[in-house]
Design an enzyme around this catalytic site. Structure first.
Site, PDB file in Angstrom:
ATOM      1  N   CYS B 142       0.839  -1.193   0.000  1.00 48.40           N
ATOM      2  CA  CYS B 142       0.000   0.000   0.000  1.00 48.40           C
ATOM      3  C   CYS B 142       0.870   1.237   0.000  1.00 48.40           C
ATOM      4  O   CYS B 142       2.066   1.173   0.240  1.00 48.40           O
ATOM      5  CB  CYS B 142      -0.884   0.011   1.234  1.00 48.40           C
ATOM      6  SG  CYS B 142       0.067  -0.043   2.752  1.00 48.40           S
ATOM      7  N   CYS B 145       2.706   2.170   3.198  1.00 49.43           N
ATOM      8  CA  CYS B 145       3.779   1.309   3.692  1.00 49.43           C
ATOM      9  C   CYS B 145       5.068   2.089   3.896  1.00 49.43           C
ATOM     10  O   CYS B 145       5.778   1.896   4.872  1.00 49.43           O
ATOM     11  CB  CYS B 145       4.068   0.195   2.696  1.00 49.43           C
ATOM     12  SG  CYS B 145       2.727  -0.956   2.567  1.00 49.43           S
ATOM     13  N   ASP B 568      53.861  20.031   3.864  1.00 50.15           N
ATOM     14  CA  ASP B 568      53.683  20.309   5.274  1.00 50.15           C
ATOM     15  C   ASP B 568      54.762  19.519   6.003  1.00 50.15           C
ATOM     16  O   ASP B 568      55.098  18.415   5.600  1.00 50.15           O
ATOM     17  CB  ASP B 568      52.281  19.841   5.695  1.00 50.15           C
ATOM     18  CG  ASP B 568      51.952  20.280   7.095  1.00 50.15           C
ATOM     19  OD1 ASP B 568      52.428  21.345   7.498  1.00 50.15           O
ATOM     20  OD2 ASP B 568      51.226  19.549   7.780  1.00 50.15           O
ATOM     21  N   ASP B 767      48.267  16.404   5.766  1.00 45.34           N
ATOM     22  CA  ASP B 767      47.565  15.237   6.285  1.00 45.34           C
ATOM     23  C   ASP B 767      46.051  15.372   6.130  1.00 45.34           C
ATOM     24  O   ASP B 767      45.311  14.459   6.465  1.00 45.34           O
ATOM     25  CB  ASP B 767      47.942  14.957   7.744  1.00 45.34           C
ATOM     26  CG  ASP B 767      47.625  16.148   8.641  1.00 45.34           C
ATOM     27  OD1 ASP B 767      46.926  17.060   8.185  1.00 45.34           O
ATOM     28  OD2 ASP B 767      48.083  16.155   9.790  1.00 45.34           O
ATOM     29  N   ASP B 771      45.054  21.054   7.677  1.00 45.60           N
ATOM     30  CA  ASP B 771      45.440  21.913   6.553  1.00 45.60           C
ATOM     31  C   ASP B 771      44.443  21.840   5.405  1.00 45.60           C
ATOM     32  O   ASP B 771      44.770  22.112   4.258  1.00 45.60           O
ATOM     33  CB  ASP B 771      46.863  21.592   6.075  1.00 45.60           C
ATOM     34  CG  ASP B 771      47.131  20.114   6.080  1.00 45.60           C
ATOM     35  OD1 ASP B 771      46.157  19.349   6.048  1.00 45.60           O
ATOM     36  OD2 ASP B 771      48.302  19.730   6.103  1.00 45.60           O
TER      37      ASP B 771
END
Lengths: 125, 883
Positions: B142, B145, B568, B767, B771
């Protein structure tokens, strides 16, 4: 110039004019994606020799879900790409594959198969 | 109003079709059928009928306890989070366990939902370890549902959101895995009505198999078409030119009745070839025409179709043509062109299958079963059913099924398939293990932290798939051209026909027809269209095999054009973790003893520098003792008593304050500081014993990688928050000339921009955590991932292995791939620009050369296969190691 040559020339020019008009000048009406109960703008797209419908109009800022159904086995339509949205999907034959994304800018964006043989357009308003 | 426990509909008690009493409660049903279903399995339906208004099962009163996993917790954040939770409505109590990364909340489910709690945690600045899963639900009958299933799922403690897609019968559930699990979710769906739920399949091997099968089917169908076309083609070729063959010459002389019959036969046979072998061209053409577009199918269908029509008209009504010489037939063109192009398509499928091998290999890496401890017993379960926090056992030689943290045991694990690292990595308690890696030596147990599509491997697969579907920017230009390509070829074919008919030699009609057909057939929009996607797919797959995840085609093209790299310092050039580097001793001291005593003291400290000393002592196998007394002296160091000896560990101020004579140690300390290390004085029983120096050490291959980058013509710059002196010291060791020191984390992006203003294309390597803005600012952001954290948002390229060599390999792969792309594009462009004029007969007036349609078909098939083969050539790329 013989009559035959004149006729062939004229027929050729007419054919060229027809090609230009048929492939490049025609405007195709777009299909507006309906808003479903889940809040997505949804549309079903049949992949068979091309995308039907192939111009889909959606509104900006509401998530879009396009359900692709591939009904052919030709390998070139096995993927659909939305390069502007960095989205792609493999379309296994006969399965409904939803592609969802958020149209965050207005404009016309193409979608196509991997080789670019089949093309469709998404218009974000 | 009551709820029918079977179908979930609302029933007025007095109008109920049936009632049942079960365990002291009356249930009402809207039909007899429901009641009999209920009788069959009352337990299934009777347990926890959610209330229609709150979704919480009846019988639940008072607060409920829920445990949620929280990420980003540290000691300082714990109390703040607990406070925020206690302040929200309906929460009775909250306790935060920082070590375990979980928070236990007692709340009143009538006032707050799990989603509210998660919202509070997020607002307080923490992440929740949410997970998404998809359930396939069957038995929907239906329209309501969908809402009913969503509500039932949202009522499960731990579920944050549920959305159902009625089109696919799949419901997407976001939940907090520590409190909800798959079983509870399925039970919730099944208790909401007559539904059956199971986990929806992931992009798994099965799907991949299906795709491979589909490809195989398509290939076989094309090959059948080719054999049929070839079988018709050989006799057609021979009989089209009987005057060339001694035996046939006499049987079928020109103009004879025999020849006419043979032509009729060939006409019928070639129609069969068109209808069977060439069917996809006509279907494809029709599909295109309906939406006013043209493609390769259009060209081939028109070429073969025109040849067949002309031949058939000439055969059936020759009186239409002015003279007999026009009434030749070209059935050989129809058949052979169809055969060759179909063969070309079949070869393309084979070659394309190889292009996406990389991703198939990745998917094939997945483990199939996991050995898990459930209810105290070891059970083998399919890997899809492993849940977060399950304890998994891995024996030597087995695959690690999912991502997790080692709880017990140690081993060496081969991670080459994920990170590209060739040597096995040793794992001990607390280390991260990655799913799909292979356990080599010892057995261990680990706690699953990421399962299903959250594992590193699943993320890698998804990233690679998305990237392979993206585009190289240059392809966008090609796309614009190719939209005009096919109609242009048709126009050229018509122009060619007209010009040859008007101006060409006799028989003009024959020449005009051949030129037009050849032009249609030789043009190969495919070669143009495939030029970049094939190389891109191969290149990105190649990256994945080497532990390099390239996010998109844009990243690939940008990486090729780099001329500066910013590195970095912490975590990129260095390990990002202090280790003991030097031990300087006062005369008469024993190194092992000093280290043992110092480590025993530092064991009670939680300072990262202290940890470095403890680890160094443990690595040497020294036995550490518990200190008797322990005092931290803020800003100075620590004092403690170990084994009856009075220990002082700290800086110069501490030593001076205690009146300890340092002699030459002070000089040596300064020298160590000059090298960018952090020295700590040790005094035992009131006498200076030595110095322990701790520093963030440089990764083994950083120096080699930086040398390789310089050799590739890149300017290498180091960026760090350290002071100038320390930064210079590190830069000197790894061979970097330009240093940006004392840069605050938030100013890193600005410094990237500075370099960009010098007109450089800049890559930033970091990482990916603090950064992120700098990674986003750079033309290319490369994140050095650690283990399972592969989906770093801000980066364009993620390096799974924490080595700088990956940067070099990434740039090499980008360059190789882009070179391949250019080769393909130039090749396809030259092919088409040279092929079309030749087909049009531009050489005929000068050299008398006119291309045959058969050669054109051969060239066309060959050109697209060449493009794919060239892309496959990329796979032979080997990452060059530093010279």
């Amino acid at each position: 110039m013989s009559l035959g040559q004149i006729l062939v020339t004229l027929a050729g020019l007419a054919a060229i004019a027809f090609i230009v008009w048929f492939f490049w000048m025609g405007k195709r009406p777009g299909v507006k994606a309906g808003l479903s109960s889940s809040g997505y703008q949804e549309a079903m797209i049949l992949v068979k020799g091309g995308y039907t419908p192939d111009v889909i109009v959606v509104e900006r800022g509401k998530p879009v879900r396009l359900n692709f159904v591939r009904a052919e086995s030709a390998s070139c339509s096995e993927m659909v790409l939305f390069p502007d949205f960095n989205k792609s999907a493999k379309l296994p034959e006969g399965e409904t594959v939803p592609v969802e994304f958020m149209p965050d800018r207005t404009g016309e964006f193409e979608f196509q198969c991997q080789m670019g043989m089949l093309r469709g357009k998404l218009i974000v308003e | 109003m009551e709820k029918d426990p079977v179908c979930g509909m609302e029933v007025e008690p007095q109008e109920a079709a049936a009632t049942r009493r079960y365990q002291g409660r009356t249930y009402y049903f809207c039909s007899e059928e429901d009641a009999s279903k209920f009788d069959g399995a009352p337990d299934r339906y009777a347990t926890a009928i959610p209330s229609a208004t709150t979704g919480i099962a009846d019988g639940v009163t008072g607060p409920v306890r829920i445990t949620l996993a929280v990420s980003g917790l540290d000691r300082s954040g714990g109390p703040a989070l607990a406070g925020a939770l206690r302040a929200s409505p309906g929460v009775h109590g909250a306790s935060v366990n920082v070590r375990g990364g979980v928070v236990a909340i007692d709340y009143d489910p009538w006032q707050s939902t799990t989603a509210d709690l998660v919202e509070v945690i997020r607002a307080a600045g923490f992440g929740t370890g949410e997970q998404t899963t998809r359930l396939q639900v069957s038995g929907l009958y239906c329209a309501e549902c969908v809402g009913r299933i969503e509500d039932a799922l949202r009522a499960v403690p731990g579920v944050v959101g549920a959305t159902m897609n009625a089109a696919t019968n799949e419901v997407k559930v976001q939940y907090v895995p520590s409190s909800a699990d798959l079983e509870r979710l399925t039970r919730a769906v099944e208790s909401a009505g007559p539904y059956k739920a199971q986990r929806a399949p992931e992009a798994s091997e099965k799907e991949m198999d299906k795709e491979a099968q589909a490809n195989e089917r398509e290939y076989r169908s094309l090959m059948r078409k080719w054999w049929f076309a070839a079988a018709v083609g050989v006799p057609t070729m021979l009989l089209s030119y009987p005057w060339l063959f001694p035996g046939l010459r006499d049987l079928f002389p020109r103009g004879s009745q025999n020849l006419l019959f043979i032509w009729y036969a060939m006409g019928a046979a070639s129609l069969g070839v068109l209808a069977y072998s060439g069917s996809q061209f006509f279907v494809g053409m029709w599909g295109g025409l309906k939406r006013r577009s043209a493609n390769m199918h259009t060209l081939i269908a028109m070429g073969t179709g025109v040849a067949w029509l002309y031949s058939t008209v000439a055969l059936l009504v020759p009186q239409l043509f002015p003279s007999e010489e026009f009434t030749d037939v070209y059935y050989d063109v129809t058949v052979v062109v169809t055969a060759l192009v179909v063969l070309g398509l079949a070869m393309e499928i084979k070659a394309k299958g190889r292009t996406s091998e990389a991703i198939k290999k990745l998917i094939g890496l997945q483990a199939k079963v996991a050995r898990v401890i459930r209810d105290g017993r070891e059970v083998d379960i399919p890997v899809e059913e492993v849940l977060v926090n399950d304890v998994v056992i891995v024996r030597p030689g087995e695959k690690v099924p999912v991502d997790g943290l080692v709880l017990e045991g140690q081993s060496a694990v081969d991670e080459s398939m994920i990170t590209g690292e060739s040597l096995p990595v040793s794992k001990k308690v607390g280390d991260e293990v990655i799913g799909a890696t292979i356990n080599k030596t010892g057995a261990f147990k680990f706690r699953a932290t990421k399962v299903g599509k959250d594992t590193a491997l699943a993320n890698i697969i998804r990233l690679v798939q998305d990237a392979q579907g993206s585009k190289v920017p240059i392809q966008r230009i090609v796309d614009r051209v190719s939209a005009y390509f096919t109609p242009t070829v048709m126009i050229l074919a018509i122009l060619g026909f007209v010009i040859w008919y008007d101006l060409g030699p006799e028989p003009a009609l024959t020449y005009a027809l051949i030129v037009a057909v050849t032009t249609l057939i030789i043009a190969c929009p495919c070669a143009l269209g495939m030029a970049t996607p094939m190389s891109l797919t191969t290149g990105i797959g190649l990256g994945a095999q080497n532990g390099i995840l390239i996010r998109s085609g844009d990243a690939l093209q940008a990486a090729e054009r780099l001329n500066a790299v910013i590195l970095d310092k912490t975590g990129t050039i260095t390990h990002g973790k202090p280790t003991l580097t030097d031990v300087a001793l006062a005369p008469g001291q024993d190194e092992a003893e000093v280290l043992r005593l110092a480590a025993s003291v530092e064991r009670s400290s939680e300072h990262p520098l202290a940890l470095a000393i403890v680890e160094a002592a443990q690595a040497r196998g020294l036995k550490l003792h518990q200190p008797g007394t322990f005092d931290a002296i803020p800003g100075h160091g620590v004092s403690a008593v170990v084994d009856g000896r009075r220990m002082l560990i700290g800086n110069l101020k501490l030593m001076n304050g205690e009146g300890i004579a340092l002699a030459d140690l002070e000089e040596r300390s300064k020298a160590l500081a000059d090298d960018g290390k952090t020295p700590m004085y040790i005094a035992i029983d009131g006498r200076a014993a030595g110095i322990l120096a701790v520093a963030d050490t440089i990764k083994d291959d950083s120096r080699a990688a930086i040398a390789a980058m310089t050799k590739m013509g890149l300017e290498v710059v180091m960026i760090t928050g350290d002071n100038e002196r320390t930064a210079r010291a590190i830069a000197r060791q790894v061979g970097i000339a330009r240093v940006m020191a004392e840069v605050l984390p938030q100013d890193k992006a600005l410094n990237v921009q500075k370099l960009q203003l010098e007109g450089k294309k800049v890559a930033m390597v970091g990482d990916g955590i603090n950064d992120a803005p700098a990674l986003a600012q750079a033309d290319i952001g490369l994140a050095i991932g650690t283990g399972t954290d592969v989906a770093i948002e801000a980066s364009d390229i993620t390096l799974i292995k924490g080595s700088l060599m990956g940067v070099v390999t990434a740039i090499q792969i980008s360059r190789a791939t882009m070179r391949n792309v250019y080769q393909n594009l130039v090749g396809a462009f030259i092919y088409n620009t040279a092929g079309l004029p030749i087909a049009l007969g531009i050489l005929y007036p000068f050299l008398g050369i006119l291309l045959s349609p058969l050669l054109a078909a051969l060239a066309m098939s060959f050109s697209s296969v060449t493009v794919i083969s060239n892309a496959n050539r990329l796979k032979r790329f080997k990452p060059a190691t530093a010279a």
